[in-house]
Every structure is written in structure tokens, then in C-alpha cells.
Design an enzyme around this catalytic site. Structure first.
Site, PDB file in Angstrom:
ATOM      1  N   GLY A 130       0.851  -1.193   0.000  1.00  0.00           N
ATOM      2  CA  GLY A 130       0.000   0.000   0.000  1.00  0.00           C
ATOM      3  C   GLY A 130       0.882   1.237   0.000  1.00  0.00           C
ATOM      4  O   GLY A 130       2.113   1.125  -0.088  1.00  0.00           O
ATOM      5  N   GLY A 188       0.015   2.059   7.496  1.00  0.00           N
ATOM      6  CA  GLY A 188       0.164   1.139   8.637  1.00  0.00           C
ATOM      7  C   GLY A 188       0.781  -0.203   8.263  1.00  0.00           C
ATOM      8  O   GLY A 188       0.529  -1.209   8.924  1.00  0.00           O
ATOM      9  N   ASP A 230      11.051  -5.465   6.526  1.00  0.00           N
ATOM     10  CA  ASP A 230      10.305  -4.205   6.444  1.00  0.00           C
ATOM     11  C   ASP A 230      10.873  -3.373   5.290  1.00  0.00           C
ATOM     12  O   ASP A 230      12.059  -3.489   4.973  1.00  0.00           O
ATOM     13  CB  ASP A 230      10.454  -3.440   7.773  1.00  0.00           C
ATOM     14  CG  ASP A 230       9.491  -2.264   7.876  1.00  0.00           C
ATOM     15  OD1 ASP A 230       8.371  -2.353   7.318  1.00  0.00           O
ATOM     16  OD2 ASP A 230       9.853  -1.259   8.521  1.00  0.00           O
ATOM     17  N   GLU A 231      10.048  -2.554   4.658  1.00  0.00           N
ATOM     18  CA  GLU A 231      10.500  -1.655   3.568  1.00  0.00           C
ATOM     19  C   GLU A 231      11.276  -2.419   2.496  1.00  0.00           C
ATOM     20  O   GLU A 231      12.307  -1.945   1.992  1.00  0.00           O
ATOM     21  CB  GLU A 231      11.389  -0.532   4.138  1.00  0.00           C
ATOM     22  CG  GLU A 231      10.712   0.321   5.191  1.00  0.00           C
ATOM     23  CD  GLU A 231       9.915   1.480   4.621  1.00  0.00           C
ATOM     24  OE1 GLU A 231       9.600   1.471   3.397  1.00  0.00           O
ATOM     25  OE2 GLU A 231       9.599   2.399   5.399  1.00  0.00           O
ATOM     26  N   VAL A 232      10.773  -3.576   2.135  1.00  0.00           N
ATOM     27  CA  VAL A 232      11.507  -4.477   1.235  1.00  0.00           C
ATOM     28  C   VAL A 232      11.803  -3.844  -0.131  1.00  0.00           C
ATOM     29  O   VAL A 232      12.775  -4.209  -0.796  1.00  0.00           O
ATOM     30  CB  VAL A 232      10.735  -5.821   1.083  1.00  0.00           C
ATOM     31  CG1 VAL A 232       9.457  -5.636   0.280  1.00  0.00           C
ATOM     32  CG2 VAL A 232      11.611  -6.898   0.448  1.00  0.00           C
ATOM     33  N   CYS A 286      -9.297  14.666   0.493  1.00  0.00           N
ATOM     34  CA  CYS A 286     -10.743  14.416   0.465  1.00  0.00           C
ATOM     35  C   CYS A 286     -11.200  13.311   1.415  1.00  0.00           C
ATOM     36  O   CYS A 286     -12.381  12.978   1.447  1.00  0.00           O
ATOM     37  CB  CYS A 286     -11.185  14.085  -0.963  1.00  0.00           C
ATOM     38  SG  CYS A 286     -10.729  12.417  -1.470  1.00  0.00           S
ATOM     39  N   CYS A 289      -5.756   9.757  -2.628  1.00  0.00           N
ATOM     40  CA  CYS A 289      -6.531   8.837  -3.455  1.00  0.00           C
ATOM     41  C   CYS A 289      -6.148   9.048  -4.922  1.00  0.00           C
ATOM     42  O   CYS A 289      -5.421   9.982  -5.258  1.00  0.00           O
ATOM     43  CB  CYS A 289      -8.025   9.063  -3.263  1.00  0.00           C
ATOM     44  SG  CYS A 289      -8.610  10.608  -3.996  1.00  0.00           S
TER      45      CYS A 289
HETATM   46 ZN   LIG Z   1      -8.657  12.345  -2.460  1.00  0.00          ZN
END
Ligand SMILES: [Zn+2]
Length: 202
Positions: free
Chosen positions: A14, A19, A87-89, A147, A182
Site C-alpha cells: 500500500g 500502517g 520491512d520496507e523491502v 478528500c 486517493c
Molecule cells: Zn482524495
């Protein structure tokens, strides 16, 4: 009947602020309670927090070994190692994918976290390949700072403006920051026309 074999790859991915490290630490903690033999790595480049520790934004932490290339993991893995976490691969080298794949083949459980896209919203290095060969993929979202929609992308801001497409990954002397956004609020300026032309069918 064949006995079920252990060994697979889990990817937590992500944008920034979703997280991912927190989720990695949660899984590590559960496996520690289960008395598994675990080894945790993180790329040397990631010096944001404490040395020799993986630390989340919520200040949860676990001991880790700094590496600069995936191959260095081979120096630390023992036959009795059951779980390998990274982590952070995305900051390691491309060979890391083959090495992690091999660990899974050997019956080890591999759990990694890393960005799926770069600031241009394009696949981050080898992450597409790693996600493809993984058995389990968890794609987390952050909250869009503009947003409040689920944020799937990382906005890069250079000297107060959205980064340009051709900006190098490391900019000397510029002030930089990152935001979760987004799809609709994510901006990359001056995308080359050749790419835009291919995306829009008239
Ligand atoms: Zn947005």
C-alpha cells in the site's frame, strides 16, 4: 495422503501512512507468542528511526538486522529459522525476490512489507513481481489528506508543489514531503505526452 508443507510468502503493501509496518509488527508479535524462530531484516537506507530495530509510526518496535542487499540475508538464516520478515523491502535489490522465493520453497514463512507504487503511481521496482509470486497479499489504504477517501497512492511534494514526472527519486537540496492521496487527488506534473497518448483512447 501428502502431509501439508509449510512455506509461503505474505506481502503487506500500500502507500505511505497505511500502517504497513504496524501490520508487519502485529504478525511478528503473534508468531513470537507462538514460539516461532523469527528473524527480522530492514534495509540500511531506512534510517528514519532507531538502528537495529523496526519501528512503526505508533512506536511499536522489534529487533532487526540491517542489510543493504537481499543476499546478505543468507549470512543470518539458520536451518532452524522458521519465519523471515523484511520491512520496507522495496529498498533492497531485485535479487531479493528470488532469495525470498527460495526461502518459501525451503518451508520458511516469509512476511514482507513495502510500497507497491512509487510517487508516479507506477509499480515500485520489483514489487509487482514479488506480489505476483506471493501466496497472500494484503493491500492497505491510508486516508487521503485532500478528500478523506481511501488513499492508495503516495503524493510527493517538492518545494511545496507536486513532484514532476521526471524528477529523480533523490533530489539534492530540495525540501520534500510525502502525503497519502486517493487516485483523484494524486498529482504528477508533466507526464510525458507519449504516455498520456497511449492511455486515452479517442
Ligand atoms: Zn482524495
Amino acid at each position: 495422503m501428502l502431509t501439508q508443507k509449510e512455506g509461503w510468502i505474505e506481502v503487506i503493501t500500500g502507500p505511505m501512512f497505511a500502517g504497513k509496518t504496524e501490520e508487519l509488527l502485529r504478525r511478528i508479535k503473534r508468531l513470537e507468542y507462538a514460539k516461532k524462530n523469527i528473524i527480522v531484516f530492514k534495509p540500511l537506507i531506512d534510517g528514519r528511526y532507531a538502528e537495529n530495530e523496526v519501528v512503526s509510526h505508533n512506536n511499536n518496535r522489534t529487533r532487526s538486522i540491517n542489510i543493504s542487499k537481499g543476499r546478505e540475508m543468507l549470512l543470518h538464516i539458520q536451518p532452524e529459522t522458521q519465519v523471515i520478515a523484511v520491512d520496507e523491502v522495496q529498498f533492497l535489490d531485485a535479487e531479493t525476490v528470488d532469495i525470498l522465493d527460495n526461502f518459501a520453497e525451503q518451508g520458511k514463512r516469509v512476511i514482507v512489507s513495502g510500497l507497491d507504487t512509487d510517487f508516479r503511481a507506477e509499480p515500485f521496482g520489483f514489487m509487482g513481481r514479488l506480489i505476483t509470486i506471493a501466496e497472500f497479499v494484503t493491500k492497505l489504504t491510508a486516508v487521503c489528506v485532500k478528500c478523506s477517501a481511501p488513499a492508495t497512492r503516495t503524493q510527493r511534494i517538492v518545494d511545496g508543489k507536486p513532484a514532476r514526472y521526471m524528477d529523480p527519486i533523490v533530489l539534492i537540496g530540495a525540501s520534500e514531503s510525502y502525503e497519502a492521496r486517493c487516485r483523484h487527488c494524486h498529482k504528477v506534473y508533466r507526464k510525458p505526452k507519449s504516455i498520456i497518448g497511449k492511455l486515452h483512447v479517442k
